[in-house]
Write a protein that holds these residues in place. Sequence first.
Motif, PDB file in Angstrom:
ATOM      1  N   SER A  56       0.629  -1.164  -0.089  1.00 42.16           N
ATOM      2  CA  SER A  56       0.005  -0.202  -0.016  1.00 42.16           C
ATOM      3  C   SER A  56       0.837   1.183   0.012  1.00 42.16           C
ATOM      4  N   SER A  57       1.887   1.313   0.563  1.00 45.29           N
ATOM      5  CA  SER A  57       2.787   2.216   0.850  1.00 45.29           C
ATOM      6  C   SER A  57       3.457   2.663  -0.665  1.00 45.29           C
ATOM      7  N   THR A  58       3.974   1.194  -1.261  1.00 41.28           N
ATOM      8  CA  THR A  58       4.340   1.466  -2.818  1.00 41.28           C
ATOM      9  C   THR A  58       3.490   2.100  -3.612  1.00 41.28           C
ATOM     10  N   GLU A  59       2.467   1.479  -3.533  1.00 42.30           N
ATOM     11  CA  GLU A  59       1.284   2.401  -4.577  1.00 42.30           C
ATOM     12  C   GLU A  59       1.021   3.775  -4.102  1.00 42.30           C
ATOM     13  N   SER A  60       0.822   4.134  -2.831  1.00 44.09           N
ATOM     14  CA  SER A  60       1.068   5.536  -2.465  1.00 44.09           C
ATOM     15  C   SER A  60       1.877   6.361  -2.990  1.00 44.09           C
ATOM     16  N   LEU A  61       3.191   5.968  -2.781  1.00 40.20           N
ATOM     17  CA  LEU A  61       4.301   6.852  -3.304  1.00 40.20           C
ATOM     18  C   LEU A  61       4.270   6.969  -4.724  1.00 40.20           C
ATOM     19  N   CYS A  62       4.040   6.002  -5.401  1.00 39.14           N
ATOM     20  CA  CYS A  62       3.835   6.011  -6.987  1.00 39.14           C
ATOM     21  C   CYS A  62       2.497   6.855  -7.380  1.00 39.14           C
ATOM     22  N   GLU A  63       1.597   6.837  -6.537  1.00 40.89           N
ATOM     23  CA  GLU A  63       0.275   7.721  -7.110  1.00 40.89           C
ATOM     24  C   GLU A  63       0.809   9.024  -6.883  1.00 40.89           C
ATOM     25  N   MET A  64       1.803   9.441  -5.753  1.00 35.41           N
ATOM     26  CA  MET A  64       2.081  10.814  -5.679  1.00 35.41           C
ATOM     27  C   MET A  64       3.406  11.213  -6.539  1.00 35.41           C
ATOM     28  N   GLN A  65       3.611  10.423  -7.678  1.00 35.60           N
ATOM     29  CA  GLN A  65       4.593  10.611  -8.657  1.00 35.60           C
ATOM     30  C   GLN A  65       6.055  10.688  -7.997  1.00 35.60           C
TER      31      GLN A  65
END
Length: 296
Positions: A54-63
């Motif tokens: 979930s942190s991986t995805e959040s980081l990527c969604e924040m570019q």
Amino acid sequence: MNPLAVSLAWHRLVLGLVLAGCTLLAQAITITDDRGRRLQFDAPPQRVVSLLPSSTESLCEMQQCQRLVGTDRYSNWPESVRSLPKVGGGIDPNIEAIVALKPDVVLLSVSSRVSDRLEALGLKVVALEPKTHADVRRVLNIIGDLFAVPREQGADRLWRVIDAAVQAAAQSLPPRARGARVFFEVSRGPYAAGPASFIGETLARLGVRNVVPADLGPFPRLSPEYLLRAQPELIMLSNRSAQPPALYPGWHHLAAIQAGRLCIFGPEQADVLVRPGPRMAEAARLMAACLSEKFS
């Protein structure tokens, strides 16, 4: 050099040092993680190992995907992270592999047993524990602040997308689905999504009732016989394995099973549903589609 010129040069030097110090202070980042520990960084971390999908995805969604140098074995979205070095799971990470990547920070779960070991080796650790909608929003804020992503472009924007998607999904349900008694299995056990979990909260916002009582906690392990007594009207199963799911003994007697009100979510959909992060918007649409199909 005349005294006036010397004085002016000295004042310029002092002013420059003060401004430089202010700039450094402005760049310094202080966050408090979900252990309650206050951590300070001189600048946004450039090399990140994430042990939480979930942190991986959040980081990527924040570019900020470019900052990742390694992830846990379960981080598989977006596609670009699949080629990154894998350092084990969140519970059983490879300490040597993590250290070899020389991360500025490691993102992991509060329940991880390796935080102290990593910190003893000189690594900074940010522990996160998103279990509810409020937790997810808070964790998005922490990640955004850590990487100096303005709230309007990062955490606040992502939460608005999630919130709007859940609301739209609720409005899309047919009248017969409203108030339906639902059971959601997170993983084999059965481990259920209780009302206090982020999944349970999404179900509640969709207007359905959870057959698992809140006092059992966010993700309780139940006996298979529990559902025989609870008799849900619809069952959702998160099947993260590639194997065909097998029903528990006695479940063929359930009215929901006999009526065909069973939604089985395969590995890709299951990842979306059980991760408390930016894809919760898609998760709400998946749940709503299941409810609409079975109660149309």
